[in-house]
Design a protein around this motif. Structure first.
Motif, PDB file in Angstrom:
ATOM      1  N   PHE A 494      45.504  35.612  25.530  1.00  0.00           N
ATOM      2  CA  PHE A 494      44.788  36.484  26.461  1.00  0.00           C
ATOM      3  C   PHE A 494      45.245  36.244  27.892  1.00  0.00           C
ATOM      4  CE2 PHE A 494      42.534  32.531  25.822  1.00  0.00           C
ATOM      5  CZ  PHE A 494      42.292  32.100  27.126  1.00  0.00           C
ATOM      6  N   ALA A 495      44.931  37.212  28.738  1.00  0.00           N
ATOM      7  CA  ALA A 495      45.066  37.073  30.180  1.00  0.00           C
ATOM      8  C   ALA A 495      43.761  37.526  30.810  1.00  0.00           C
ATOM      9  CB  ALA A 495      46.228  37.911  30.704  1.00  0.00           C
ATOM     10  N   VAL A 496      43.272  36.740  31.765  1.00  0.00           N
ATOM     11  CA  VAL A 496      42.117  37.111  32.574  1.00  0.00           C
ATOM     12  C   VAL A 496      42.602  37.302  33.996  1.00  0.00           C
ATOM     13  CG1 VAL A 496      39.893  36.360  33.492  1.00  0.00           C
ATOM     14  CG2 VAL A 496      40.510  35.821  31.127  1.00  0.00           C
ATOM     15  N   PHE A 497      42.233  38.434  34.593  1.00  0.00           N
ATOM     16  CA  PHE A 497      42.663  38.744  35.954  1.00  0.00           C
ATOM     17  C   PHE A 497      41.468  39.225  36.751  1.00  0.00           C
ATOM     18  CE2 PHE A 497      44.072  41.995  39.036  1.00  0.00           C
ATOM     19  CZ  PHE A 497      44.927  41.229  39.819  1.00  0.00           C
ATOM     20  N   ALA A 498      41.222  38.634  37.915  1.00  0.00           N
ATOM     21  CA  ALA A 498      40.154  39.061  38.818  1.00  0.00           C
ATOM     22  C   ALA A 498      40.788  39.475  40.134  1.00  0.00           C
ATOM     23  CB  ALA A 498      39.134  37.952  39.027  1.00  0.00           C
ATOM     24  N   GLU A 499      40.744  40.771  40.408  1.00  0.00           N
ATOM     25  CA  GLU A 499      41.375  41.306  41.611  1.00  0.00           C
ATOM     26  C   GLU A 499      40.708  40.725  42.860  1.00  0.00           C
ATOM     27  OE1 GLU A 499      42.901  45.705  42.493  1.00  0.00           O
ATOM     28  OE2 GLU A 499      40.727  45.525  42.658  1.00  0.00           O
ATOM     29  N   ALA A 500      41.524  40.135  43.737  1.00  0.00           N
ATOM     30  CA  ALA A 500      41.020  39.488  44.957  1.00  0.00           C
ATOM     31  C   ALA A 500      39.943  38.460  44.632  1.00  0.00           C
ATOM     32  CB  ALA A 500      40.493  40.532  45.952  1.00  0.00           C
ATOM     33  N   GLY A 501      40.074  37.833  43.469  1.00  0.00           N
ATOM     34  CA  GLY A 501      39.071  36.859  43.034  1.00  0.00           C
ATOM     35  C   GLY A 501      39.179  35.511  43.687  1.00  0.00           C
TER      36      GLY A 501
END
Length: 519
Positions: A494-501
């Motif tokens: 999996f990949a987890v991505f939080a924009e401007a996180g």
């Protein structure tokens, strides 16, 4: 007696006034102490009544066209009623909170459109306010949009889960299923593509292209299985709900490349087509190149707080340093300085570029819908090579691409991701992609486990058996950063991505933990 009566009257008046003041303070205190749950309740109540003025008063700095954006959706889609079902407010920290909610709209004569979204709240100048943005209206919207119902040709098939069961409607997968249907009709050379006229919800953001987000009242006579796993999809959607950042999770099966889940709040199918600096998650690729060049996980390496590589000053996050360590240690603690120096002194652009290619960079992805190609441009200088070694500079990738990198480490082979069975890809104009052996997979698996057991993700609450890599990818001169975590557990990557996180260890890795523990 008269004087005594006057005194008594004054006492009564003072008592009354004092009580009034106390009552006034109590009422004022209650107002000042209104929590996020009460603010959210008032906001949803005003929304049900169509009171945009009251909604705007509860929001922090609402845009001038606040009411117009709501009216544009209702008028463009001929909405006759709106039903809101909010979940309890969940507070994160002292100043942030959010409430997931389901909204269902009756679109006059075209059926009901339902989906889940998030109401975000924050403490502003001591008072809780709604932190409104266009994605409160629909997940992923970044700008005001025009809405319309458009007549379309739709396939006579229903896309279902890998086990043949129906996929739940109103989720974050909807835009991807809608595009699969569009592509099935466009190909038009298969009996399953013979469809009929229907209606679609279409959104066009200011300055953007129209995007179909939902097919309505479609009559299906057949079923076409996707690779989506209902349980994994549900866990991914739960993990991203209520986040203060726009977040995406993409999950794959390493042994086949099958896409198991897509929970995308980025808008515009950003989990597949977006291009973002991958930050330190790209160190997986760089470490693979170093292992292919003869280094081992236990090979000696230096991790100073700062280093000059090819006349480019590189620093570690928050000035951390390990001193003398190993490649494994530098990877687990995500030392930029180690990887920049080794890339410049040992690898060069050619060796790192070949490793990137083995991990799928430069391969045109055709999962069944649109997808961006991971890009590793040839470094034009040593300084660019130093930046590229830890996923900055001109290196870009989508969450789908980085999920495939994690899957490649888990299996030892990079496989092009896909949303349909390989035999069905041609029905939507796609085809099975290449497979490539990746360098150093066995050593990389051990190094990614070290990230979770003793490295930057050690405090994230990830379940036993998880391996991964954190990433904090700067994208502005002000130090703004995206948060990443890629990883695998068993035959799930999996990949987890939080924009401007901001922080990969502090933001993305805990989301991954929530996802995995929700399975």
């Amino acid at each position: 007696m008269r004087a005594r009566g006057i005194v008594v009257l004054l006492v009564v008046l003072v008592a009354a006034l004092t009580g009034g003041v106390v009552a006034s303070f109590a009422i004022s205190g209650r107002r000042a102490a209104r929590g996020p749950q009460q603010v959210a309740q008032e906001y949803f109540a005003a929304w049900r009544q169509g009171s945009f003025t009251k909604m705007a008063r509860l929001a922090d700095a609402p845009p001038a066209d606040f009411a117009d954006q709501h009216r544009a959706l209702s008028q463009g889609l001929s909405v006759v009623s709106v039903e809101l079902r909010p979940d309890p407010v969940v507070q994160s920290g002292a100043d942030q909170a959010q409430a997931s909610f389901q909204v269902s709209r009756d679109l006059a004569g075209h059926g009901t459109w339902s989906f889940r979204a998030t109401l975000r709240l924050g403490r502003v100048d001591g008072r809780w306010k709604v932190l409104w943005s266009p994605d409160t209206l629909y997940p992923g919207l970044k700008r005001p949009a025009t809405w319309r119902l458009t007549r379309v040709e739709v396939p006579a098939v229903a896309f279902v889960a890998a086990d043949g069961r129906a996929l739940p409607e109103g989720g974050l997968l909807d835009p991807y299923l809608t595009e699969l249907g569009d592509r099935l009709v466009e190909e038009g050379d298969d009996d399953e593509a013979d469809g009929h006229s229907g209606w679609a919800v279409e959104a066009t953001e200011a300055g953007g292209k129209p995007q179909r987000v939902k097919l309505l009242a479609v009559k299906q006579s057949a079923r076409l299985r996707t690779t989506i796993d209902r349980d994994v999809q549900a866990a991914a959607e739960r993990a991203v709900q209520g986040r203060p950042q726009r977040t995406a999770i993409v999950a794959l099966r390493p042994s086949t490349g099958a896409v198991l889940a897509v929970a995308d709040q980025l808008g515009g199918q950003g989990a597949f087509v977006g291009g973002y600096p991958p930050g330190s998650t790209f160190k997986v690729v760089t470490a693979g190149a170093l292992i292919a060049d003869g280094m081992g996980a236990g090979s000696g390496a230096d991790c100073p707080a700062g280093v000059v590589a090819a006349q480019r000053t590189i620093r570690n996050h928050e000035g951390s340093a390990l001193g003398a360590t190993t490649l494994r240690g530098a990877f687990a603690q995500s030392c930029n300085t180690t990887f920049a120096r080794l890339a410049v002194d040992r690898l060069g652009g050619g060796k790192l570029g070949r490793a990137a290619s083995a991990f799928g960079f430069g391969v045109r992805l055709k999962p069944g819908t649109g997808a961006a190609t991971g890009d590793f441009p040839d470094p034009r200088s040593g300084a660019e090579l130093a930046e590229a070694s830890f996923g900055q500079g001109r290196v870009v990738a989508s969450p789908l691409m980085m999920a495939s990198v994690a899957a490649a480490v888990a299996d030892g082979t990079w496989r092009a991701p896909r949303l349909l069975a390989a035999k069905d890809l041609r029905k939507v104009g796609a085809e099975p992609g290449p497979e490539r052996d990746v360098p150093g997979a066995a050593a990389l698996r051990a190094m990614m486990r070290a990230v979770v057991t003793e490295g930057t993700a050690a405090g994230a609450g990830l379940p036993a058996g998880t391996a991964g890599k954190t990433g904090t990818a700067e994208f502005s001169d002000n130090g703004d950063a995206h948060a990443w975590f890629i990883g695998f557990k068993g035959d799930l990557a999996f990949a987890v991505f939080a924009e401007a996180g901001g922080s990969g260890p502090k933001v993305a890795a805990p989301i991954a933990a929530r996802f995995l523990r929700g399975l």
